[in-house]
Design an enzyme around this catalytic site. Structure first.
Site, short mmCIF file in Angstrom:
data_model
loop_
_atom_site.label_atom_id
_atom_site.label_comp_id
_atom_site.label_asym_id
_atom_site.label_seq_id
_atom_site.Cartn_x
_atom_site.Cartn_y
_atom_site.Cartn_z
N TYR A 23 0.75 -0.78 -0.34
CA TYR A 23 -0.42 -0.34 -0.06
C TYR A 23 1.53 1.43 0.02
O TYR A 23 1.79 1.49 1.13
CB TYR A 23 -1.28 -0.13 1.29
CG TYR A 23 -2.26 -1.42 1.11
CD1 TYR A 23 -1.92 -2.20 0.04
CD2 TYR A 23 -2.45 -1.09 2.60
CE1 TYR A 23 -2.68 -2.48 0.22
CE2 TYR A 23 -3.32 -2.53 2.98
CZ TYR A 23 -3.60 -3.56 1.69
OH TYR A 23 -4.42 -3.90 1.78
N SER A 24 0.90 2.51 -0.71
CA SER A 24 1.28 2.82 -1.03
C SER A 24 3.18 3.02 -1.08
O SER A 24 3.94 4.01 -0.69
CB SER A 24 1.44 4.66 0.07
OG SER A 24 -0.25 4.89 -0.49
#
Length: 336
Positions: free
Chosen positions: A59-60
């Site tokens: 995530y990110s």
């Protein structure tokens, strides 16, 4: 919000888990909240009694772990939180920076600990099954990570029931740490896990955490930024049967003076096979509505009318020709 047992373990978690794919860096995806905007949302989670948070190194590209952990630990003692993260998907172009090899898992857990600023991870989840790595290699590496005190419990996600049992069998046979959690997609538009995964987890008393209870916004009637920019929005859902189920959700919502999201979540909350639904939100008001859906009690005939519409569909799994593999390929091509 009450705390509940996490499967056969002695761990207690909040009734809802907050998924943090929407928190990290807006440079990764336009619908992701940066640290400043994420702080009020995470604070409200704590105010509502949510202490179980799910993130992933992917995530990110690591920023979600940094923002979520740092923000939460600045507000409450670390031991009052149950923090989960994951490893599997590519973190760079390096061929060893992905999968479930011993090299990648040991590197991944250390990198996650550094980003999260903590000495341990409560729940470490493999994000998918890796057909390119021997199961023995993966399970021994995970066991060593637990024995080193870096991880408390192990979980798995997005695989077939036979693969999950095979991995647990190898762990049991060798006296290694086995999985106590299965994280899988489950909502009114996708219920394939009811066939084999749920019965297996029930038999073994494995905690099931279910993500995407709103089917990436389809069950909320949302047409916001994520639906316009997330390739999975159109790849996974939207056929004629989905639209029929969505229409039924909308009709039931009208009789309760509730939103479609509240009805879809109330349906998910009613399922005993689920230990903890994983909810997401991009605003405080959305979070409050999602949590508030716990108070909406659907009638038995309403639940039955929603259940009866479902028909079998393609399994969403990273290693068979289906929308998930096409989605990941498209996401990786964008990043490259």
């Amino acid at each position: 919000m009450e705390t509940i047992p996490f499967g056969r373990t002695g761990l207690k978690v909040s009734q809802l888990c907050f998924g943090t794919m929407t928190i990290g860096s807006s440079k990764w995806k336009p619908w992701v909240l940066d640290k400043k905007d994420a702080k009020p949302l995470l604070k409200r989670c704590l105010d509502l009694g949510i202490t179980f948070f799910d993130t992933a190194n992917w995530y990110s590209t690591g920023e979600s772990e940094r923002v979520v952990a740092a923000t939460l630990i600045s507000m409450v003692p670390r031991d009052q939180l149950v923090l989960a993260t994951k490893a599997y998907y590519p973190m760079s172009d390096d061929p060893n920076d992905r999968g479930l090899s011993r090299k990648h898992l040991l590197s991944s857990v250390d990198a996650s600990l550094r980003r999260m600023g903590t000495d341990y991870i409560d729940l470490f989840i493999i994000h998918a099954f890796d057909p390119g790595t021997p199961i023995e290699e993966t399970m021994e590496a995970l066991h060593d990570i637990v024995r080193a005190g870096k991880v408390r419990y192990l979980g798995a996600s997005t695989m077939f029931a036979w693969q999950f049992e095979q991995m647990n069998h190898v762990a049991r046979y060798n006296g290694w740490t086995s999985f106590v959690n299965m994280q899988c997609q489950y909502n009114l538009l996708y219920r394939e896990e009811e066939r084999e995964m749920f019965p297996y987890c029930r038999d073994q008393d494995i905690a099931v955490t279910a993500f995407s209870p709103l089917a990436r916004g389809w069950l909320s009637g949302s047409k916001k930024v994520r639906s316009q920019t997330d390739a999975s929005f159109a790849l996974f859902h939207g056929d004629a049967l989905d639209l029929e189920i969505i229409a039924r959700v909308e009709a039931i919502a009208g009789t309760h003076d509730a939103t479609m999201a509240e009805v879809a979540l109330a349906w998910a909350y009613s399922k005993d096979a689920i230990c903890c639904p994983i909810i997401g939100a991009s605003s405080v008001s959305q979070l409050e509505n999602n949590v508030g859906a716990m108070n909406l009690e659907l009638k038995e005939d309403e639940i039955a009318s929603l259940d009866q519409l479902y028909r079998p569909r393609d399994v969403i799994n990273d290693h068979v020709p289906n929308p998930m593999s096409r989605y990941l390929q498209s996401e990786q091509s964008k990043e490259n």
